[in-house]
Design a protein around this motif. Structure first.
Motif, PDB file in Angstrom:
ATOM      1  N   TYR A  39      21.759 -35.190   9.203  1.00 34.18           N
ATOM      2  CA  TYR A  39      20.557 -35.351  10.034  1.00 34.18           C
ATOM      3  C   TYR A  39      20.766 -34.655  11.372  1.00 34.18           C
ATOM      4  O   TYR A  39      21.726 -34.958  12.087  1.00 34.18           O
ATOM      5  CB  TYR A  39      20.250 -36.839  10.229  1.00 34.18           C
ATOM      6  CG  TYR A  39      19.864 -37.496   8.929  1.00 34.18           C
ATOM      7  CD1 TYR A  39      18.531 -37.627   8.571  1.00 34.18           C
ATOM      8  CD2 TYR A  39      20.845 -37.937   8.033  1.00 34.18           C
ATOM      9  CE1 TYR A  39      18.168 -38.204   7.356  1.00 34.18           C
ATOM     10  CE2 TYR A  39      20.494 -38.511   6.816  1.00 34.18           C
ATOM     11  CZ  TYR A  39      19.161 -38.644   6.480  1.00 34.18           C
ATOM     12  OH  TYR A  39      18.803 -39.195   5.273  1.00 34.18           O
ATOM     13  N   GLY A  40      19.892 -33.743  11.675  1.00 38.21           N
ATOM     14  CA  GLY A  40      19.988 -33.006  12.937  1.00 38.21           C
ATOM     15  C   GLY A  40      19.145 -33.676  14.010  1.00 38.21           C
ATOM     16  O   GLY A  40      18.139 -34.320  13.718  1.00 38.21           O
ATOM     17  N   LYS A  41      19.588 -33.531  15.247  1.00 37.13           N
ATOM     18  CA  LYS A  41      18.837 -34.104  16.370  1.00 37.13           C
ATOM     19  C   LYS A  41      19.003 -33.164  17.560  1.00 37.13           C
ATOM     20  O   LYS A  41      20.083 -32.595  17.766  1.00 37.13           O
ATOM     21  CB  LYS A  41      19.398 -35.496  16.682  1.00 37.13           C
ATOM     22  CG  LYS A  41      18.619 -36.280  17.694  1.00 37.13           C
ATOM     23  CD  LYS A  41      17.427 -37.001  17.066  1.00 37.13           C
ATOM     24  CE  LYS A  41      16.555 -37.630  18.135  1.00 37.13           C
ATOM     25  NZ  LYS A  41      15.209 -37.925  17.640  1.00 37.13           N
ATOM     26  N   ILE A  42      17.940 -33.056  18.343  1.00 36.01           N
ATOM     27  CA  ILE A  42      17.948 -32.102  19.453  1.00 36.01           C
ATOM     28  C   ILE A  42      17.975 -32.839  20.778  1.00 36.01           C
ATOM     29  O   ILE A  42      17.258 -33.834  20.958  1.00 36.01           O
ATOM     30  CB  ILE A  42      16.707 -31.192  19.377  1.00 36.01           C
ATOM     31  CG1 ILE A  42      16.775 -30.330  18.112  1.00 36.01           C
ATOM     32  CG2 ILE A  42      16.588 -30.311  20.620  1.00 36.01           C
ATOM     33  CD1 ILE A  42      15.483 -29.622  17.777  1.00 36.01           C
ATOM     34  N   VAL A  49      28.234 -30.010  16.642  1.00 37.26           N
ATOM     35  CA  VAL A  49      27.498 -30.009  17.906  1.00 37.26           C
ATOM     36  C   VAL A  49      27.295 -28.555  18.289  1.00 37.26           C
ATOM     37  O   VAL A  49      28.226 -27.751  18.196  1.00 37.26           O
ATOM     38  CB  VAL A  49      28.280 -30.740  19.022  1.00 37.26           C
ATOM     39  CG1 VAL A  49      27.457 -30.782  20.306  1.00 37.26           C
ATOM     40  CG2 VAL A  49      28.665 -32.149  18.593  1.00 37.26           C
ATOM     41  N   LEU A  50      26.085 -28.220  18.686  1.00 37.93           N
ATOM     42  CA  LEU A  50      25.808 -26.830  19.087  1.00 37.93           C
ATOM     43  C   LEU A  50      25.159 -26.799  20.469  1.00 37.93           C
ATOM     44  O   LEU A  50      24.343 -27.663  20.804  1.00 37.93           O
ATOM     45  CB  LEU A  50      24.828 -26.176  18.112  1.00 37.93           C
ATOM     46  CG  LEU A  50      25.325 -25.736  16.748  1.00 37.93           C
ATOM     47  CD1 LEU A  50      24.153 -25.142  15.966  1.00 37.93           C
ATOM     48  CD2 LEU A  50      26.461 -24.717  16.852  1.00 37.93           C
ATOM     49  N   ALA A  74      22.322 -29.601  20.205  1.00 36.81           N
ATOM     50  CA  ALA A  74      21.889 -30.213  18.947  1.00 36.81           C
ATOM     51  C   ALA A  74      23.099 -30.743  18.198  1.00 36.81           C
ATOM     52  O   ALA A  74      24.225 -30.258  18.374  1.00 36.81           O
ATOM     53  CB  ALA A  74      21.142 -29.199  18.089  1.00 36.81           C
ATOM     54  N   ILE A  75      22.811 -31.739  17.370  1.00 36.62           N
ATOM     55  CA  ILE A  75      23.875 -32.419  16.627  1.00 36.62           C
ATOM     56  C   ILE A  75      23.480 -32.542  15.171  1.00 36.62           C
ATOM     57  O   ILE A  75      22.298 -32.735  14.859  1.00 36.62           O
ATOM     58  CB  ILE A  75      24.107 -33.822  17.241  1.00 36.62           C
ATOM     59  CG1 ILE A  75      25.042 -33.701  18.442  1.00 36.62           C
ATOM     60  CG2 ILE A  75      24.645 -34.821  16.225  1.00 36.62           C
ATOM     61  CD1 ILE A  75      25.381 -35.000  19.098  1.00 36.62           C
ATOM     62  N   ALA A  76      24.482 -32.432  14.279  1.00 33.96           N
ATOM     63  CA  ALA A  76      24.272 -32.838  12.888  1.00 33.96           C
ATOM     64  C   ALA A  76      25.226 -33.990  12.610  1.00 33.96           C
ATOM     65  O   ALA A  76      26.420 -33.910  12.929  1.00 33.96           O
ATOM     66  CB  ALA A  76      24.553 -31.685  11.939  1.00 33.96           C
ATOM     67  N   ALA A  77      24.679 -35.066  12.028  1.00 36.14           N
ATOM     68  CA  ALA A  77      25.496 -36.251  11.759  1.00 36.14           C
ATOM     69  C   ALA A  77      25.108 -36.847  10.424  1.00 36.14           C
ATOM     70  O   ALA A  77      24.075 -36.487   9.847  1.00 36.14           O
ATOM     71  CB  ALA A  77      25.305 -37.281  12.870  1.00 36.14           C
ATOM     72  N   ILE A  78      25.941 -37.798   9.961  1.00 31.50           N
ATOM     73  CA  ILE A  78      25.719 -38.315   8.605  1.00 31.50           C
ATOM     74  C   ILE A  78      24.547 -39.280   8.508  1.00 31.50           C
ATOM     75  O   ILE A  78      24.076 -39.550   7.423  1.00 31.50           O
ATOM     76  CB  ILE A  78      26.993 -39.000   8.042  1.00 31.50           C
ATOM     77  CG1 ILE A  78      27.466 -40.106   8.989  1.00 31.50           C
ATOM     78  CG2 ILE A  78      28.093 -37.972   7.809  1.00 31.50           C
ATOM     79  CD1 ILE A  78      28.529 -40.992   8.378  1.00 31.50           C
ATOM     80  N   PRO A 103      20.791 -40.744  10.863  1.00 29.90           N
ATOM     81  CA  PRO A 103      19.957 -40.488  12.047  1.00 29.90           C
ATOM     82  C   PRO A 103      20.405 -41.272  13.275  1.00 29.90           C
ATOM     83  O   PRO A 103      20.314 -40.775  14.396  1.00 29.90           O
ATOM     84  CB  PRO A 103      18.559 -40.947  11.606  1.00 29.90           C
ATOM     85  CG  PRO A 103      18.582 -40.971  10.130  1.00 29.90           C
ATOM     86  CD  PRO A 103      19.984 -41.239   9.723  1.00 29.90           C
ATOM     87  N   ASP A 104      20.924 -42.488  13.074  1.00 29.37           N
ATOM     88  CA  ASP A 104      21.363 -43.301  14.215  1.00 29.37           C
ATOM     89  C   ASP A 104      22.557 -42.662  14.923  1.00 29.37           C
ATOM     90  O   ASP A 104      22.637 -42.648  16.150  1.00 29.37           O
ATOM     91  CB  ASP A 104      21.727 -44.719  13.766  1.00 29.37           C
ATOM     92  CG  ASP A 104      20.512 -45.483  13.260  1.00 29.37           C
ATOM     93  OD1 ASP A 104      19.390 -45.078  13.617  1.00 29.37           O
ATOM     94  OD2 ASP A 104      20.691 -46.460  12.514  1.00 29.37           O
ATOM     95  N   ILE A 105      23.494 -42.167  14.136  1.00 26.14           N
ATOM     96  CA  ILE A 105      24.668 -41.520  14.740  1.00 26.14           C
ATOM     97  C   ILE A 105      24.246 -40.237  15.457  1.00 26.14           C
ATOM     98  O   ILE A 105      24.739 -39.930  16.546  1.00 26.14           O
ATOM     99  CB  ILE A 105      25.745 -41.237  13.665  1.00 26.14           C
ATOM    100  CG1 ILE A 105      26.257 -42.565  13.085  1.00 26.14           C
ATOM    101  CG2 ILE A 105      26.909 -40.423  14.240  1.00 26.14           C
ATOM    102  CD1 ILE A 105      27.212 -42.420  11.912  1.00 26.14           C
ATOM    103  N   ALA A 106      23.332 -39.509  14.850  1.00 25.10           N
ATOM    104  CA  ALA A 106      22.842 -38.278  15.504  1.00 25.10           C
ATOM    105  C   ALA A 106      22.245 -38.612  16.869  1.00 25.10           C
ATOM    106  O   ALA A 106      22.510 -37.941  17.876  1.00 25.10           O
ATOM    107  CB  ALA A 106      21.818 -37.587  14.611  1.00 25.10           C
TER     108      ALA A 106
END
Lengths: 155, 782
Positions: free
Chosen positions: B37-40, B67-68, B101-105, B107-110
């Motif tokens: 799950y990506g988050k910005i 993390v980008l 931006a982040i990708a995590a396993i 949505p909460d962690i993202a």
């Protein structure tokens, strides 16, 4: 905290372990993969997640899953009979052009169901009030209201 | 009258069953195995320098996979002027600038990871008003353009200027001149299904994207350019579209989140999904831009329009997407709504530190028509001509070539105006000033495609199976408007089969042919013409196979007889799934039998055809002239309102919407387009506004951004005017956008008729009405 929850989901007795903070919407979509119930806002504002709990239309995104103990939940998936035949409300939505993008449709149908279960012959005003919490950006509501009227006449 | 089997029928939308049962899968419903799950992280400032980004805490969070920041990514540029990058570095220019931006396993962690990223900014003075941004010495939003050349001004270097005839001379020769300044504000699409994307790479670095885009084939190209910038030149891109929860123009471009998902997927070698929340959908997608409209029109003593002179300032926001090109469409009503011989139009798009603008249903036409139609009522009053009369005097007509060199083929504008006036009961109701009033406004829009790109084309492939079932592969995209249905109807009509025999496939670039996208109300016109072209080829093939076909049939008394179809294919007809000869309609052979026969014989044949339709319309030339569309759609809206002088509340008592649609291929879906567009347009007129305070969106939720609900139901009465356009599929024109074009000015004009004040600032809130009434009273008592 984990809870063991026992309730009826679309007519089936169901037992499931849940977390205390889960909403009914999370339980339906993520645990049971019943994705017919949509998340439009997550704040109880748009009605896309409307389901029926013990005969009342509720916003699943606000409804705590722990509150379901012993209750009966009906979602859009539970409306169609085993043979795949559409419910009269669903049929009316199809036939009246009440569906465009369709994202609000399941919630809209469930609100209509809750209304017609309580009120066999609602007036147009009552129909409008019953779906006032279900937002639609495509249809302008007119064909939706026609569909609900038709469904009520068929009863 | 011609008898049709499928065309003209109220046929339910093709995917309606899936949608009413909850089976239709939208972006938000899609999961791919192993998906992250990506988050910005968006900017905390509307304008500022990024001094430092610390991602170390986020990187250590268990469950975070990547993390980008802007430092970590290759130079990918996007947007109409390529002035945007997926992750900003050096400087942020709006609150919706993507900073990390982040990708995590999950949505909460993202989300948790995003909160652990520390960004140090140095705030810069911002500009939030386009007129202020144009002043000398205003802070610059962009210092250099995409090519690295320095920029001296916030005004975009776009040459939006249209001149026809001699406006200055016409002005001095006019008997009446009306001048107005109007303002339209930020409004947004509010799709019920939010923006989302899943990006996934295979082992050969080919990219699969699931996205609710309106432009699969243009996006494919944008993403391929990004892949090249990532060092993956030659990698293929496949785009799959799930059910799309509304478009309205919001998905006509590719965006930062798309590239971020692609970059995260490439970095993690996992599928990555970014799904906007409702709040993000409000503040981080591209709305319709505000316009400051200065307009002057003139007429002769008898109400003939002499000139139209318009200048506009458009708040473009921080980056250029298609919003910066809406003046090219504004030119259409400015040059060609009614007959006006002398035209001048200039528009300036200005960078500010606000969100940035995009096309939205009507593509600039609602703003331009708001200016034209309000000012026209003003002029009519000065000239002492009734508003209906001035519109009839200057109405467009078939055969006309407009100052922008549009060739008007069919035109039902006059009929639309007359029917609206009649249905509104205009004459007794107009001019009473008793708190109730009537008003009207008309529209012109492209109705036969729009050549805004080098191509305006759409491809179709049709194959027919053993049983007469037809698969139609189209480039067209259905965003709810019903292209899946009208395409099936026209194909069924041509082939002589039933609509339920047709399966429309429209969601996968790997199997569907090319198209430029769902925009400009072009899909019914272009995609149906394309489908008809393919269906005619298929029909020809079937009739070739059927010619001379011999079959042994049992007759009533159990005996056998041999029947044979005509040898000449031109004598054969397909109807109701049967093939027969014109001369002997009783001797019928089922279509399926003929198709099966062709598969099971030596040197057999498969029935399949393709067709690419690119309309014979023109790109606008350097002077912005040319026949942009094969045909033009017209319409008139009339509204009766009641205005409460105490509260300023406007109640819509009656709403009549007449549209020249060429032909109604499906009246039910057509009415749905009109109902929905009017509802959206009334929101534009009365309730909707994205409130920006120094660039910050103050109402990113449904409670404070007021779209109309069933409680506010607008009693729309559609009037369908059929002009049977010579180039349209069965005579049809586009209608997707027109319904929301003239709503706001029709309401403004009706309010004026009710209470004598012209509200030229959208949305028309009760506060604005009360203020205007007070000002009017003040003037009287002075």
């Amino acid at each position: 905290m984990k809870y063991a929850l026992s309730f009826i989901l679309n007519g089936d007795r169901t037992e499931v372990g849940i977390e205390a903070h889960w909403t009914l919407l999370h339980l339906l979509r993520d645990r049971f993969e019943l994705t017919g119930t949509k998340e439009g806002c997550g704040k109880g504002e748009c009605g896309a997640c409307t389901v029926i709990v013990d005969g009342k239309a509720v916003n699943a995104c606000l409804y705590p899953a722990v509150e379901l103990e012993g209750r009966e939940v009906l979602t859009i998936e539970g409306l169609t009979d085993a043979g795949g035949d559409l419910h009269s409300i669903q049929k009316a939505f199809v036939e009246h052009g009440a569906v465009q993008c369709g994202f609000c449709t399941p919630g809209m149908v469930m609100s209509a169901k809750a209304l017609l279960d309580e009120n066999l012959k609602p007036s147009e005003e009552e129909i409008r009030m019953a779906i006032a919490g279900n937002f639609c950006r495509c249809t302008g509501y007119i064909q939706i209201i026609e569909a609900i009227k038709t469904a009520s006449k068929g009863r | 009258m011609e008898e049709f089997g499928s065309v003209g029928k109220r046929i339910p939308k093709g995917d309606a069953r899936d949608k009413v049962t909850g089976r239709a899968m939208y972006m938000d419903d899609l999961k791919v195995p192993g998906m992250l799950y990506g988050k910005i992280l968006f900017s905390k400032f509307p304008h500022g320098k990024i001094l430092h980004i610390n991602t170390s805490k986020a990187e250590k969070l268990i469950g975070v996979r990547a993390v980008l920041t802007g430092r970590d990514i290759p130079p990918i540029r996007f947007g109409f002027l390529k002035d945007n990058v997926p992750l900003k570095w050096g400087k942020v220019r709006s609150y919706r600038d993507e900073v990390a931006a982040i990708a995590a396993i999950d949505p909460d962690i993202a989300e948790e990871g995003i909160n652990l990223i520390e960004v140090e900014y140095e705030a810069l003075p911002g500009v939030f008003d386009p007129e202020e941004a144009m002043r000398e010495g205003a802070p610059l939003v962009h210092e250099v353009d995409a090519r690295g050349n320095s920029i001296e001004s916030n005004v975009l270097q776009l040459p939006w200027k249209l001149v026809a005839g001699d406006v200055d001379r016409a002005r001095s020769g006019s008997d009446y001149i009306a001048e107005d300044r109007l303002k339209a504000t930020w409004v947004t699409h509010v799709c019920m299904g939010t923006m989302g994307i899943i990006a996934e790479f295979d082992l050969r670095n080919n990219l699969t994207v699931y996205a609710n885009t309106q432009i699969p084939y243009l996006a494919q190209r944008d993403y391929s350019d990004a892949l090249a910038a990532m060092g993956l030149k030659g990698s293929k891109t496949r785009i799959i579209q799930p059910a799309i929860g509304g478009g309205f123009g919001s998905k006509l471009d590719t965006y930062g989140q798309d590239y971020i998902a692609i970059l995260l997927a490439h970095k993690t070698r996992k599928p990555v999904k970014i799904q906007f929340t409702r709040e993000e959908e409000f503040f981080a997608t591209s709305p319709r831009q505000p316009a400051i409209i200065n307009i002057t029109q003139g007429c002769t003593r008898d109400g003939k329009l002499t000139f139209r002179d318009v200048s506009m300032i458009l708040d473009n926001g921080a980056y250029a997407s298609w919003g910066a090109t809406t003046p090219s469409v504004m030119m259409m009503p400015i040059s060609s709504l009614y007959k006006v011989p002398n035209i001048r139009y200039i528009a300036r798009c200005v960078y500010t530190n606000n969100t940035w603008s995009q096309a939205m249903r009507g593509y600039g036409n609602p703003q331009a028509t708001f200016g034209i139609e309000c000012n026209l009522d003003h002029l009519a009053e000065m000239a002492g001509v009734d508003p209906v009369e001035i519109r009839l005097i200057n109405s467009n007509t078939p055969g006309e070539v407009t100052p922008q060199r549009f060739k008007v083929t069919s035109c039902g504008l006059r009929e639309c105006i007359e029917k609206v006036a009649e249905r509104l009961d205009w004459e007794p109701k107009h001019g009473r000033r008793d708190g109730r009033g009537v008003g009207m406004a008309s529209l012109i829009h492209v109705g036969g495609g729009a050549r805004v790109y080098k191509s305006d084309g759409c491809g179709t492939i049709i194959k027919v199976d053993d049983f007469g079932s037809v698969d139609v592969f189209t480039g067209a995209t259905d965003i709810g408007q019903g292209s899946d249905t009208v395409i099936a109807q026209v194909v069924a009509e041509v082939l002589g089969v039933e609509v339920e025999d047709i399966n429309v496939v429209d969601n996968d670039t790997e199997v569907c042919p090319w198209d430029v996208g769902v925009h400009a109300s072009r899909t019914t016109f272009v995609a149906c013409n394309s489908a008809i072209g393919a269906a005619k080829k298929v029909k020809e093939q079937i009739l070739e196979l059927a010619a001379g076909y011999v079959e042994t049939q049992k007759d009533k008394d159990g005996g056998k007889r041999e029947i044979k179809l005509d040898e000449d294919p031109s004598n054969l007809i397909i109807k109701d799934r049967m093939v027969f000869s014109k001369r002997d309609p009783e001797t019928k052979i089922p279509l399926g039998k003929i198709l099966r026969g062709s598969h099971y014989k030596t040197s057999g044949k498969m029935v399949m055809a393709e067709y690419f339709y690119d309309p014979d319309n023109e790109n606008l030339d350097r002077e912005f002239k040319g026949n942009l569309s094969m045909t033009y759609a017209y319409g008139t809206h009339g509204v009766e309102v009641e205005v409460d002088r105490e509260t300023g509340k406007v109640k819509i008592l009656k709403y009549v919407a007449a549209h020249d649609v060429g032909r109604a291929i499906n009246p039910m879906l057509l009415e749905g387009q009109i109902y929905g567009a009017v509802c959206m347009g009334v929101g534009y007129g009365l309730t909707e506004q994205l409130i920006l305070d120094k660039g910050e969106c103050m109402n990113p939720n449904f409670r404070d951004y007021k779209i109309l609900t069933a409680k506010d139901l607008i009693p729309v009465e559609p009037i369908i005017v059929e002009t049977l356009d010579r180039d349209g599929p069965f005579g049809a024109k586009g209608v997707g956008e027109p319904g929301c074009v003239p709503t706001a000015p029709a309401i403004v004009n009706a309010i004026y008729d009710a209470i004598g004040v012209r509200i030229y600032d959208l949305p028309i809130t009760p506060e604005k009405i009360l203020r205007a009434l007070r000002e009017k009273e003040g003037k009287k008592t002075q």
